[in-house]
Enzyme design. Structure first.
Site, PDB file in Angstrom:
ATOM      1  N   HIS A  24       0.706  -1.283   0.081  1.00 42.66           N
ATOM      2  CA  HIS A  24      -0.315  -0.181  -0.072  1.00 42.66           C
ATOM      3  C   HIS A  24       0.812   0.902   0.083  1.00 42.66           C
ATOM      4  O   HIS A  24       1.839   2.027   0.497  1.00 42.66           O
ATOM      5  CB  HIS A  24      -0.930  -0.066   1.080  1.00 42.66           C
ATOM      6  CG  HIS A  24      -2.307  -0.416   0.995  1.00 42.66           C
ATOM      7  ND1 HIS A  24      -2.934  -1.287   2.251  1.00 42.66           N
ATOM      8  CD2 HIS A  24      -2.784  -1.192  -0.049  1.00 42.66           C
ATOM      9  CE1 HIS A  24      -4.018  -1.782   1.970  1.00 42.66           C
ATOM     10  NE2 HIS A  24      -4.277  -2.243   0.440  1.00 42.66           N
ATOM     11  N   GLU A  25       0.267   2.185  -0.584  1.00 40.46           N
ATOM     12  CA  GLU A  25       1.390   3.722  -1.063  1.00 40.46           C
ATOM     13  C   GLU A  25       2.447   3.651  -0.955  1.00 40.46           C
ATOM     14  O   GLU A  25       3.616   4.561  -0.496  1.00 40.46           O
ATOM     15  CB  GLU A  25       0.546   4.275   0.794  1.00 40.46           C
ATOM     16  CG  GLU A  25      -0.998   4.493   0.603  1.00 40.46           C
ATOM     17  CD  GLU A  25      -1.452   4.606  -0.316  1.00 40.46           C
ATOM     18  OE1 GLU A  25      -0.984   6.018  -1.096  1.00 40.46           O
ATOM     19  OE2 GLU A  25      -2.336   4.266  -0.290  1.00 40.46           O
ATOM     20  N   GLY A  26       3.242   2.345  -1.995  1.00 40.27           N
ATOM     21  CA  GLY A  26       4.486   2.254  -2.614  1.00 40.27           C
ATOM     22  C   GLY A  26       4.915   1.582  -1.318  1.00 40.27           C
ATOM     23  O   GLY A  26       5.102   1.461  -0.553  1.00 40.27           O
TER      24      GLY A  26
END
Length: 606
Positions: free
Chosen positions: A458-460
């Protein structure tokens, strides 16, 4: 929740959040109002979120070709969250907010992440979406879109990834073309028509709220009408599911955004995860194809705007990972205290006639529980500390705000990556404590592990966070952010040197910090990014462990009493220093040597 005592300790005794009440923005608050917010959120999480955690995992979202179906409990839980006002918790009073400090908002949301991470995802995305618009949107965009999200009338998403591009935003293929006469005339902003596909969009389709506000990255054409290469031309657009007018009323017309399908994931199953098609022609707003979108900020500055939401989301993902780890820790601790197995060892061997003892009395079970405690409580300190830095950034004196900003720059990759790796390990240890029962759905620990495994992506991903840390954060502006962090760590070292029982740890931390500094210089000694960054992930693992060791020592300086609670904090600090901090030498060695193995490895050799 037993976690509450630790949360209160970190907020009040360690971070001293009541000192924030002396600042104008928080002057109407007090320790009592902060406690009341936490009490309310803990109650909602316990009564509305936790009871349906298993239900939302087993009754996955279902798409019938027209609508997405979710359990009714999803709607009820999120309605309770909306009613609490937490979507706008940190916003101004005149926006309908409570002007809470970020650190209190983060602490309050910890209860929801622990109780039902999938439900918390809808809220995190909505508030993050609205916060971005408050920072980069026009006054009317803030009024129409952000305020309706803060009120819970509409929910929001962020749409970055594409099926063919993944995390490579320079390869985004979604295009946005000026929408003819409406381009400059629309009061909601310059209007474009978008065409393309977005993948892995959490909360991308549902009927929980009246509307869904998508924030979409797309490329606008260059002067010659062609798509610009790389990240040039990437812009950010508000793309509502249902079109609205400048008064925030639904026009009755559906935008050209269509659900192509649901992704069925390992965890987070209660959050819809979608492949969305923009401008495929299924809906034709205004009689034309293409999804209508309104430009946010300036053309070509989409990434700059979106990173406002992404950085906030990275702290939120780190908090979610932390609380899933915490949930597993509490579940396995409770199990270990009541599960009888094995008998005491004596010089004569085991006495089969003696009663069994709880497994928590076995040293190896204590090891696993102590490891979990050091991971999850340390991670909670990390996330709250970062949130406290956000408050410093926005409300402190200019020089103090600048210092907080430097620390945040270098800590954001750690705030996201460290809990998502080590609180996942805590979940794995929780399963191990339960033994065979840990694999079954009779106990919640297997779900916590499944949910948490997504947070490393998630998110990178881990690799992206590592490249950001070693490739940008620790070297930017001549290493100012790294020097700022080293300065704070050395302050803790100096304080700990004067405290009996902590001097040894202080010297160990000082040595570890020196190793990080030397490895950073060695990694970049050749000046070649390809060599420096080949071992960015082990470098980040070591860096994160040093940060957590620092925070644990800082916490231990406050936990100097004789209560069981404080003794437990000191034991967790000691565990981290004796079992975890020594690991950094191996991680830093390959980074410092610019070990070439991984970059020289050939495809055919696999």
């Amino acid at each position: 929740m037993a976690m509450r005592q630790t949360l209160d300790f970190l907020l009040n005794d360690w971070l001293k959040v009541n000192e924030l009440n002396q600042r104008p923005r928080f002057a109407e608050h007090s320790g009592e109002t902060f406690a009341a917010v936490l009490d309310t959120c803990e109650k909602i999480a316990r009564e509305k979120f936790a009871p349906v955690n298993r239900l939302t995992d087993t009754e996955e979202p279902r798409f019938d070709g027209e609508r997405v179906h979710l359990p009714a409990a999803t709607h009820a839980a999120l309605a309770a969250y909306v009613e609490s006002g937490m979507l706008a918790a940190a916003q101004d009073y005149d926006t309908g907010g409570m002007q809470l400090p970020c650190v209190i908002e983060m602490a309050a949301n910890a209860f929801f992440s622990m109780a039902n991470i999938a439900m918390g995802g809808y809220a995190m995305l909505t508030s993050g979406n609205a916060n971005l618009l408050m920072a980069h949107g026009t006054p009317l965009q803030r009024e129409v879109f952000a305020k309706n999200e803060f009120s819970g009338r509409w929910f929001g998403t962020m749409c970055l990834s594409e099926p063919q591009a993944g995390s490579s935003l320079s390869d985004v293929a979604t295009r946005a073309e000026p929408d003819g006469e409406g381009f400059a005339a629309d009061a909601l902003g310059p209007r474009y028509r978008l065409k393309g596909n977005k993948m892995w969009i959490s909360a991308g389709e549902h009927e929980i709220s009246e509307n869904i506000i998508h924030l979409v990255l797309a490329k606008i054409p260059g002067p010659d009408g062609k798509t610009l290469p790389g990240t040039r031309g990437i812009s950010l657009f508000i793309v509502p599911k249902h079109l609205v007018n400048e008064r925030g009323e639904l026009t009755g017309e559906r935008n050209d955004v269509a659900l192509a399908g649901l992704n069925h994931k390992l965890g987070y199953r209660g959050t819809t995860n979608c492949l969305l098609n923009f401008g495929e022609g299924r809906f034709k707003p205004g009689g034309q194809g293409g999804a209508i979108g309104y430009l946010v900020g300036k053309p070509g500055e989409g990434l700059k705007c979106m990173f406002h939401m992404m950085n906030e989301a990275r702290i939120g993902v780190g908090l979610g990972a932390t609380m899933l780890g915490y949930a597993g820790y509490e579940a396995s601790l409770a199990y270990a205290r009541q599960r009888p197995q094995g008998r005491p060892m004596t010089q004569a061997g085991k006495d089969a006639a003696s009663p069994q003892r709880p497994i928590i009395e076995h040293a190896d079970v204590k090891r696993m529980l102590l490891a979990q405690k050091s991971y999850v409580e340390g991670a909670l300190a990390l996330e709250l500390f970062c949130a406290r830095l956000v408050d410093e950034l926005h409300t402190a004196k200019p020089d103090e705000a600048a210092a907080a900003g430097l620390l945040l720059e270098v800590l954001i990759p750690i705030a996201k990556s460290w809990p998502s790796e080590w609180c996942l390990e805590a979940n794995s240890l929780a399963i191990q404590v339960l033994g065979g029962y840990g694999y079954t759905r009779d106990f919640p620990v297997e779900q916590y592990w499944r949910d948490n495994r997504l947070n490393m992506i998630h998110e990178g991903t881990h690799g992206i966070q590592a490249l950001d840390l070693l490739g940008r954060k620790v070297v930017m502006n001549g290493g100012q952010a790294l020097l700022a962090l080293a300065g704070r760590i050395n302050q803790t070292v100096q304080r700990a040197l004067a405290v009996p029982g902590l001097a040894e740890a202080a010297n160990q931390l000082a040595g570890a910090l020196g190793q990080v500094g030397k490895a950073t210089k060695s990694a970049w000694a050749s000046g070649l990014p390809e060599e420096a960054l080949a071992n960015a992930t082990p470098y980040m693992q070591a860096f994160g462990h040093v940060v957590l060791a620092w925070l644990w020592l800082d916490v231990a300086l406050v936990a100097q009493g004789d209560s069981d609670f404080e003794r437990g904090k000191r034991a967790a600090q000691q565990y981290f220093y004796r079992y975890e901090l020594p690991k950094i030498a191996a991680w830093l060695a390959v980074a410092a040597a610019r070990e070439p193995l991984t970059r020289e490895m050939q495809d055919a050799w696999f």
